[in-house]
Design a protein around this motif. Sequence first.
Motif, short mmCIF file in Angstrom:
data_model
loop_
_atom_site.label_atom_id
_atom_site.label_comp_id
_atom_site.label_asym_id
_atom_site.label_seq_id
_atom_site.Cartn_x
_atom_site.Cartn_y
_atom_site.Cartn_z
N PHE A 62 -73.18 34.94 35.45
CA PHE A 62 -73.46 34.25 36.70
C PHE A 62 -73.10 35.11 37.91
CE2 PHE A 62 -71.24 31.86 40.08
CZ PHE A 62 -72.36 31.36 40.74
N PHE A 63 -71.89 35.67 37.91
CA PHE A 63 -71.48 36.46 39.07
C PHE A 63 -72.27 37.77 39.17
CE2 PHE A 63 -67.62 33.77 38.97
CZ PHE A 63 -67.64 33.37 40.30
N TRP A 64 -72.68 38.32 38.03
CA TRP A 64 -73.55 39.50 38.09
C TRP A 64 -74.88 39.15 38.74
CZ3 TRP A 64 -78.36 40.83 36.28
CH2 TRP A 64 -78.70 42.18 36.36
N GLN A 65 -75.46 38.02 38.33
CA GLN A 65 -76.72 37.57 38.93
C GLN A 65 -76.55 37.28 40.42
OE1 GLN A 65 -79.80 37.10 37.72
NE2 GLN A 65 -79.50 37.44 35.53
N ASP A 123 -65.91 23.90 40.51
CA ASP A 123 -66.23 24.64 41.72
C ASP A 123 -64.98 25.24 42.35
OD1 ASP A 123 -65.24 22.16 42.30
OD2 ASP A 123 -66.72 21.66 43.83
N ASN A 124 -63.86 24.52 42.28
CA ASN A 124 -62.61 25.06 42.82
C ASN A 124 -62.19 26.33 42.10
OD1 ASN A 124 -62.29 23.13 44.78
ND2 ASN A 124 -60.97 21.82 43.55
N SER A 125 -62.22 26.32 40.77
CA SER A 125 -61.78 27.49 40.02
C SER A 125 -62.75 28.66 40.16
CB SER A 125 -61.60 27.13 38.54
OG SER A 125 -62.78 26.58 38.00
N LEU A 126 -64.02 28.39 40.36
CA LEU A 126 -64.99 29.47 40.56
C LEU A 126 -64.91 30.06 41.97
CD1 LEU A 126 -68.09 27.94 38.74
CD2 LEU A 126 -66.71 29.86 37.96
N THR A 127 -64.30 29.33 42.88
CA THR A 127 -64.16 29.84 44.25
C THR A 127 -63.25 31.06 44.30
OG1 THR A 127 -64.60 27.70 45.29
CG2 THR A 127 -63.26 29.26 46.55
N ASN A 177 -64.36 34.77 45.94
CA ASN A 177 -63.71 35.47 47.05
C ASN A 177 -63.20 36.84 46.64
OD1 ASN A 177 -63.28 33.69 49.70
ND2 ASN A 177 -63.23 32.31 47.93
N TRP A 178 -62.73 36.98 45.40
CA TRP A 178 -62.30 38.30 44.93
C TRP A 178 -63.45 39.30 44.95
CZ3 TRP A 178 -59.63 35.86 40.08
CH2 TRP A 178 -58.41 35.31 40.47
N ILE A 179 -64.63 38.83 44.64
CA ILE A 179 -65.80 39.72 44.57
C ILE A 179 -66.32 40.08 45.95
CG2 ILE A 179 -68.22 39.86 43.82
CD1 ILE A 179 -67.41 38.15 41.40
N GLN A 226 -68.52 34.74 29.00
CA GLN A 226 -69.76 35.49 29.08
C GLN A 226 -70.72 34.87 30.08
OE1 GLN A 226 -71.17 35.75 25.02
NE2 GLN A 226 -69.91 37.53 24.56
N ASN A 227 -70.82 33.54 30.09
CA ASN A 227 -71.68 32.85 31.06
C ASN A 227 -71.18 33.07 32.49
OD1 ASN A 227 -73.84 31.71 29.67
ND2 ASN A 227 -72.63 29.95 29.00
N GLN A 228 -69.85 33.06 32.66
CA GLN A 228 -69.31 33.26 34.00
C GLN A 228 -69.57 34.68 34.49
OE1 GLN A 228 -65.00 33.04 36.33
NE2 GLN A 228 -65.13 32.38 34.22
N VAL A 229 -69.38 35.67 33.61
CA VAL A 229 -69.65 37.07 33.99
C VAL A 229 -71.13 37.24 34.36
CG1 VAL A 229 -69.77 39.43 33.12
CG2 VAL A 229 -67.75 38.02 32.66
#
Length: 229
Positions: free
Chosen positions: A127-130, A156-160, A164-166, A122-125
């Motif tokens: 973050f990317f929405w923001q 940071d590696n896994s969030l990269t 890029n997908w977005i 939920q925090n990750q979703v």
Amino acid sequence: MVAGIGLTLLYLIKLDKFKDENPENTPPVSNANWGRQVTLIGIFTLLVAGWPFWITELPVDLAFPYDRFTLAFMLGACLLVVGLLEWVIKTNLQKIILLSIIIGLSIGLQYQNANTYRREWQNQVTFFWQLTWRAPGLKPGTSLLTDQMPLTYYSDNSLTAPLNWIYAPDFKSGNMPYFLIYVRERLGTVLPAFKDNLPMNKDYRAFSFSSTTSQALTFVYPILAVSAS
């Protein structure tokens, strides 16, 4: 957890009662000392499982990300627990109670882990929405710099990858358009220094990222309160 202990206790008591009432359905134990043997096998298995990590000086810890190394110890730990229960504990009722407590605690831990991953997702979703709302037009070659994210199981590696997908859904090979960098971890390596026009290069699996410090976006993402229900 309490419910798991109670249900397991009731099930094992009924199972033990069924075995007493139907001795013909219970296979005989060929070796009275099998509990001691299983305990010794469990200890040996634990020692064998640990050597690859001890030799390579990889830390075996209960904290992420080093907790993954504990998977190698699961077989030995299970054999050791079962062997000690059979060897040390004499009555069936005591064995049932202890085994029920162990299973109940395991259920509680699995529920806690699942809930933690749910909050992380939920925090990750969020973050990317923001990020896409506040910075919809990131140019290729941009690196995102932050001190630390309020996430336990994502680096940071896994969030990269989702970054890029977005922002680059059609990217398939070559130089990655975007990279997220934890300044605390990468300063002096991927991020040479806080100066203009310094080269930034990072190899990530089969891809690479190349840019300069002049094309970077710094952000701060605070800890968000997420319901635990």
